[in-house]
Scaffold this active site. Structure first.
Site, short mmCIF file in Angstrom:
data_model
loop_
_atom_site.label_atom_id
_atom_site.label_comp_id
_atom_site.label_asym_id
_atom_site.label_seq_id
_atom_site.Cartn_x
_atom_site.Cartn_y
_atom_site.Cartn_z
N LYS A 165 37.55 45.07 34.19
CA LYS A 165 38.76 45.06 35.01
C LYS A 165 38.52 44.38 36.35
O LYS A 165 39.30 43.52 36.77
CB LYS A 165 39.27 46.48 35.24
CG LYS A 165 40.56 46.55 36.05
CD LYS A 165 40.98 47.98 36.32
CE LYS A 165 40.12 48.60 37.41
NZ LYS A 165 40.59 49.94 37.82
N ASP A 219 44.64 48.19 34.69
CA ASP A 219 44.36 49.42 35.42
C ASP A 219 45.22 50.54 34.83
O ASP A 219 45.89 50.36 33.81
CB ASP A 219 44.61 49.25 36.93
CG ASP A 219 46.09 49.19 37.27
OD1 ASP A 219 46.92 48.99 36.35
OD2 ASP A 219 46.43 49.33 38.47
#
Length: 241
Positions: free
Chosen positions: A150, A168
């Site tokens: 991420k 997220d």
């Protein structure tokens, strides 16, 4: 102890909301290509040039800010990095500042000791392995301390303009709750979004979705009356006006 419980209680409720979305998302009728194009056309019209909310000056300070943002708010990170980036705006300066010096700047953030260690070590590695520059490569970024997929995707997207999607907690919830790209894991959601979102929208897609999840499609009480894509969303329990 009571204060700690008060802080963790909303996080638990958000996790439950995300899990519920993930459990139901796969059962929804898939979006058509026309619906997906319509949704992102609306996001684009409302916010043509979306931006992240972390303060940074260059790829290095962006990388550090994203590493520090784990289990922290962007507002909190920005407050902490204001002094940190003034004291150490480069990998060399960050290494010179050292773990204790970094920790003093970010002590308001959760897990600050471990984060300080990661920030100093990733700075050392950038100097030793990449000439002090942040590499525009996901695999190379993921070898750095504190950097996962991420974080790497955020840096690649914002700093280098690559069409990556950083999943997220907000984006994971939206992809499942709406039925746009259901998945049991962030990677499943990321790959699903990459397959379905038209190429012309990919650069800004994760910003639109994250901001939508942060301010409209919230975990505990989605603001469905204000949602740009409520008529397309598959979620059966929409919040009434």
């Amino acid at each position: 102890m009571l204060e700690a419980q008060a802080v963790t209680r909303p996080a638990r409720r958000r996790a439950v909301a995300n899990a519920a979305a993930a459990a139901l998302g796969g059962a929804f009728r898939p979006w058509s290509p026309e619906e997906i194009a319509t949704a992102f056309s609306r996001f684009e019209a409302a916010n043509p040039h979306p931006e992240g909310e972390l303060d940074y000056h260059d790829p290095f300070t962006l990388l550090v800010a994203v590493v520090l943002s784990a289990q922290a708010t962007d507002v909190g990170v920005n407050k902490a990095t204001r002094g940190l980036f003034k004291a150490a705006p480069t990998p060399q300066a960050m290494v010179a500042l050292g773990e204790e010096g970094v920790a003093q700047h970010i002590r308001t953030l959760g897990l600050y000791r471990g984060k300080a260690k990661n920030v100093v070590e990733l700075s050392r590695r950038l100097i030793a392995e990449h000439g002090g520059q942040v590499p525009p490569d996901r695999a190379a970024l993921e070898t750095l301390p504190g950097v996962g997929r991420k974080t790497a995707n955020v840096v690649l997207n914002i700093a280098f303009g690559l069409p990556t999607i950083a999943v997220d907690t907000h984006l994971f919830r939206i992809a499942n709750r709406t039925g746009l790209a259901p998945g049991k894991t962030p990677l499943e959601v990321e790959l699903g979004l990459e397959r379905t979102i038209p190429e012309r929208f990919l650069l800004h897609a994760h910003h639109w979705l994250i901001l939508h999840g942060r301010y409209v499609c919230k975990a505990l009480k989605p603001d469905c009356p204000r949602c740009l894509i409520a008529d397309l969303c598959r979620w059966p329990e929409k919040t009434p006006a």
